[in-house]
Design a protein around this motif. Sequence first.
Motif, mmCIF file in Angstrom:
data_model
loop_
_atom_site.group_PDB
_atom_site.id
_atom_site.type_symbol
_atom_site.label_atom_id
_atom_site.label_comp_id
_atom_site.label_asym_id
_atom_site.label_seq_id
_atom_site.Cartn_x
_atom_site.Cartn_y
_atom_site.Cartn_z
ATOM 1 N N GLY A 185 0.786 -1.093 -0.020
ATOM 2 C CA GLY A 185 0.084 0.030 -0.130
ATOM 3 C C GLY A 185 0.700 1.303 0.009
ATOM 4 O O GLY A 185 0.402 2.420 -0.365
ATOM 5 N N GLY A 242 -2.550 -1.090 4.000
ATOM 6 C CA GLY A 242 -3.153 -1.773 2.745
ATOM 7 C C GLY A 242 -4.372 -2.374 3.261
ATOM 8 O O GLY A 242 -5.441 -2.690 2.479
ATOM 9 N N TYR A 250 -7.248 0.107 3.755
ATOM 10 C CA TYR A 250 -7.518 0.364 2.562
ATOM 11 C C TYR A 250 -9.166 -0.635 2.412
ATOM 12 O O TYR A 250 -9.998 0.116 1.775
ATOM 13 C CB TYR A 250 -6.832 0.401 1.392
#
Length: 251
Positions: free
Chosen positions: A164, A221, A224
Amino acid sequence: MNAFFIGLQFLTRLKLVNQTEWTVESFGRSVLFFPWVGAVIGGCMALVYMLLGGYLDPSLMALLLVVFEFLFTGGLHADGFMDTCDGLFSGRDRERKLEIMKDSRVGSNGVVGFVFLTALKWQLLTHIPAESMIPVLLCMPILSRYSLVLSIRLFHYARPEGMGKAFAVYSPSYTLLVATIFALLPTFLFTWDYVLFLGLTIGINLILNAYISKHLGGVTGDTYGFVVESTEIILLFIAVVLIAVGGPFAS
C-alpha cells in the motif's frame, strides 16, 4: 492506459492485458483509474443481474451478486477488512494491533466481521427494488473505489513499507483531482442522486479513516480494504432507506 490495466489486474481477477512487470511508478499511477475499475466491477455485476434477475428469487439473486463480487475481486478488500477487524478491535496497543494485522491467520474478530459483512450486503441488496438495482449496482463500486483513492491520498501511511505504501508514495500529486473528475462522470446518467452519494462517500471516508488513524497512527493496505467494504455497506444501507421513502434512485 497501461496504468488502468495494472489497476484492473490488481483490484480484480480480470486480465485484459497480462501485466507481468510493474514499476512502482506505474503502480502508483494506477490509482488515478480506480473509479474506472469500480465502473468495470459495477458493470459486470449489473450484467449478471440483467441476465439472471428475471428468473431468480430476489434473495437468491442478491446472494449470487455478493458471491460474484467476491470472486471477481479475488476477495482482496474482504481480506483487508478481516485483518483490520482482527487488529483494530483487539484492544491492544498500537504496535501490537499493527502486528496482528500482518499475521496471515484470521482471528475471531475477522471471522465475525466477515460474517456480518456478507450477511449485511446480502440482505441490503435483497431490499433494493428491482427498478433501482441497476443504478445501485453501477454506482456503489465506483464510489467505494473512489473512497480508496481518498484513503491513499489524504491519510498518512502507518507502516514504513508495504504494498500500500507504493500507492501512497508514487501516485501523482494530481491523483485526487483526476480521480474525482472520473468519479463525477456518472452524474450525467444519475444526476443529483449520484452527487448526494458521492458527498456521503467523502464523509464516510473521512470519519472511518480518522478513527483508524487515531488507533493505528495512520492507514495501511489492510485498512484500505476495510474502508472500501465498510463504505459499500453504509452506502447500501442509506440507499435502502432513501429508496423506501422515495429518495435517490427510487423510480
